[in-house]
Design a protein around this motif. Structure first.
Motif, PDB file in Angstrom:
ATOM      1  N   LEU A 199      -8.120   0.006  -0.477  1.00 18.51           N
ATOM      2  CA  LEU A 199      -8.269   1.320  -1.101  1.00 18.51           C
ATOM      3  C   LEU A 199      -7.773   2.407  -0.157  1.00 18.51           C
ATOM      4  CD1 LEU A 199      -9.469   2.841  -3.597  1.00 18.51           C
ATOM      5  CD2 LEU A 199     -11.552   3.103  -2.228  1.00 18.51           C
ATOM      6  N   TYR A 251       0.835  -1.199   0.000  1.00 15.68           N
ATOM      7  CA  TYR A 251       0.000   0.000   0.000  1.00 15.68           C
ATOM      8  C   TYR A 251       0.873   1.254   0.000  1.00 15.68           C
ATOM      9  CZ  TYR A 251      -3.495   3.375   1.721  1.00 15.68           C
ATOM     10  OH  TYR A 251      -4.320   4.463   1.884  1.00 15.68           O
ATOM     11  N   ALA A 279     -13.039  -4.982  -5.604  1.00 19.44           N
ATOM     12  CA  ALA A 279     -12.448  -4.205  -6.693  1.00 19.44           C
ATOM     13  C   ALA A 279     -10.976  -4.560  -6.859  1.00 19.44           C
ATOM     14  CB  ALA A 279     -12.603  -2.715  -6.413  1.00 19.44           C
ATOM     15  N   SER A 280     -10.331  -4.992  -5.767  1.00 24.31           N
ATOM     16  CA  SER A 280      -8.912  -5.309  -5.769  1.00 24.31           C
ATOM     17  C   SER A 280      -8.606  -6.133  -4.532  1.00 24.31           C
ATOM     18  CB  SER A 280      -8.097  -4.010  -5.738  1.00 24.31           C
ATOM     19  OG  SER A 280      -6.733  -4.255  -5.514  1.00 24.31           O
ATOM     20  N   ASP A 281      -7.474  -6.829  -4.547  1.00 29.28           N
ATOM     21  CA  ASP A 281      -7.078  -7.536  -3.324  1.00 29.28           C
ATOM     22  C   ASP A 281      -6.222  -6.637  -2.430  1.00 29.28           C
ATOM     23  OD1 ASP A 281      -4.796  -7.527  -4.851  1.00 29.28           O
ATOM     24  OD2 ASP A 281      -4.404  -9.665  -4.687  1.00 29.28           O
ATOM     25  N   SER A 282      -6.053  -5.378  -2.841  1.00 33.20           N
ATOM     26  CA  SER A 282      -5.332  -4.379  -2.048  1.00 33.20           C
ATOM     27  C   SER A 282      -6.322  -3.395  -1.441  1.00 33.20           C
ATOM     28  CB  SER A 282      -4.364  -3.590  -2.936  1.00 33.20           C
ATOM     29  OG  SER A 282      -3.420  -4.440  -3.501  1.00 33.20           O
ATOM     30  N   ALA A 296     -12.037   5.869  -7.636  1.00 34.23           N
ATOM     31  CA  ALA A 296     -12.201   4.440  -7.960  1.00 34.23           C
ATOM     32  C   ALA A 296     -13.521   4.154  -8.669  1.00 34.23           C
ATOM     33  CB  ALA A 296     -12.110   3.609  -6.674  1.00 34.23           C
ATOM     34  N   GLU A 328       2.665   2.212  -3.208  1.00 35.90           N
ATOM     35  CA  GLU A 328       1.811   2.935  -4.153  1.00 35.90           C
ATOM     36  C   GLU A 328       1.482   4.348  -3.672  1.00 35.90           C
ATOM     37  OE1 GLU A 328      -1.708   0.793  -5.244  1.00 35.90           O
ATOM     38  OE2 GLU A 328      -0.604  -1.074  -5.548  1.00 35.90           O
ATOM     39  N   PHE A 344     -11.301  -2.042   2.169  1.00 40.45           N
ATOM     40  CA  PHE A 344     -11.339  -2.590   0.823  1.00 40.45           C
ATOM     41  C   PHE A 344     -12.624  -2.177   0.119  1.00 40.45           C
ATOM     42  CE2 PHE A 344      -8.545  -5.209   3.289  1.00 40.45           C
ATOM     43  CZ  PHE A 344      -7.529  -5.557   2.418  1.00 40.45           C
TER      44      PHE A 344
END
Length: 182
Positions: free
Chosen positions: A116, A17, A111-114, A180, A20, A141
Motif C-alpha cells: 500500500l 508499485y 488486502a493485496s499482494d502489492s 483503502a 501505479e 502491506f
C-alpha cells in the motif's frame, strides 16, 4: 518457488508499485539506484540501504494497530527486517506482524499482494549492534483482522494499541489507508 527473497522480487515489487504511482519515483529513486548498483537490498548488512517489511493491520472498526517499539521508544506500525526464509515481501510483513503482536496468521487477511505504501527513511547508528547510520526501504502491506492482540514479543515491543488512521503522521500513508478502508 524461490529459496529466499531475491533482488528480482524486490525490483519487481518496487517497479509495479511505481507503475501505479509514478509521482513517487523521485522519492523512491534511491532504492532504484541501489538496485541498479548491485546492492543486496534483501541483506540487513547492506548499509547503503536495505528492504524491510511492514504491516498496516486494520481492525473491523477501521482502527490501525500500532506497537510501542522498545528500542526507539516510539509508537510504530509492526514490521522489521527480512529473514533468510522469507520468500516474498508480503510474507515477511505477515511474519513480522505475527511475531511482534502474537496475532495468529490464520486470522489475518492481506488486502493485496502489492504494498500500500513504500517509504525510505533514515535509521540512526546503533553502536551496540555495530550498525552505522543507514536507510530502510520499508514495503508496507495492508492486512485486515477481527482478532485481538496476543502475546507481544517483549524483546522488541512494550505495548500495542489500536488507533484511528488519522493519527498516522505520514500524510501519504494516512491518505492511502483512509482510501483503502472506504
Amino acid at each position: 518457488m524461490i529459496d529466499l527473497l531475491t533482488e528480482a522480487h524486490i525490483r519487481t515489487t518496487l517497479t509495479a508499485y511505481l507503475d501505479e504511482r509514478p509521482e513517487e519515483k523521485p522519492d523512491l529513486a534511491p532504492a532504484l539506484i541501489l538496485l541498479d548498483s548491485g546492492a543486496d537490498l534483501a541483506s540487513r548488512s547492506e548499509f547503503s540501504g536495505h528492504a524491510t517489511a511492514g504491516a498496516i493491520l486494520a481492525g473491523p472498526d477501521g482502527r490501525i494497530l500500532h506497537i510501542h517499539h522498545l528500542a526507539t521508544g516510539k509508537w510504530l506500525l509492526p514490521g522489521g527486517h527480512l529473514e533468510s526464509l522469507d520468500q516474498t515481501l508480503l510474507e515477511a510483513a505477515l511474519r513480522e506482524l505475527v511475531e511482534e503482536t502474537g496475532i495468529s496468521a490464520d486470522t489475518v487477511t492481506p488486502a493485496s499482494d502489492s504494498p500500500l505504501h513504500i517509504d525510505i527513511h533514515p535509521i540512526p547508528a546503533n553502536d551496540a549492534k555495530g550498525e552505522p547510520e543507514h536507510r530502510h526501504i520499508d514495503f508496507r502491506f495492508l492486512f485486515h483482522t477481527d482478532a485481538e492482540v496476543g502475546a507481544l514479543q517483549t524483546e522488541e515491543v512494550m505495548d500495542a494499541a489500536w488507533r484511528d488512521p488519522l493519527s498516522i503522521s505520514d500524510e501519504r500513508l494516512r491518505q492511502r489507508i483512509t482510501q483503502a478502508l472506504r
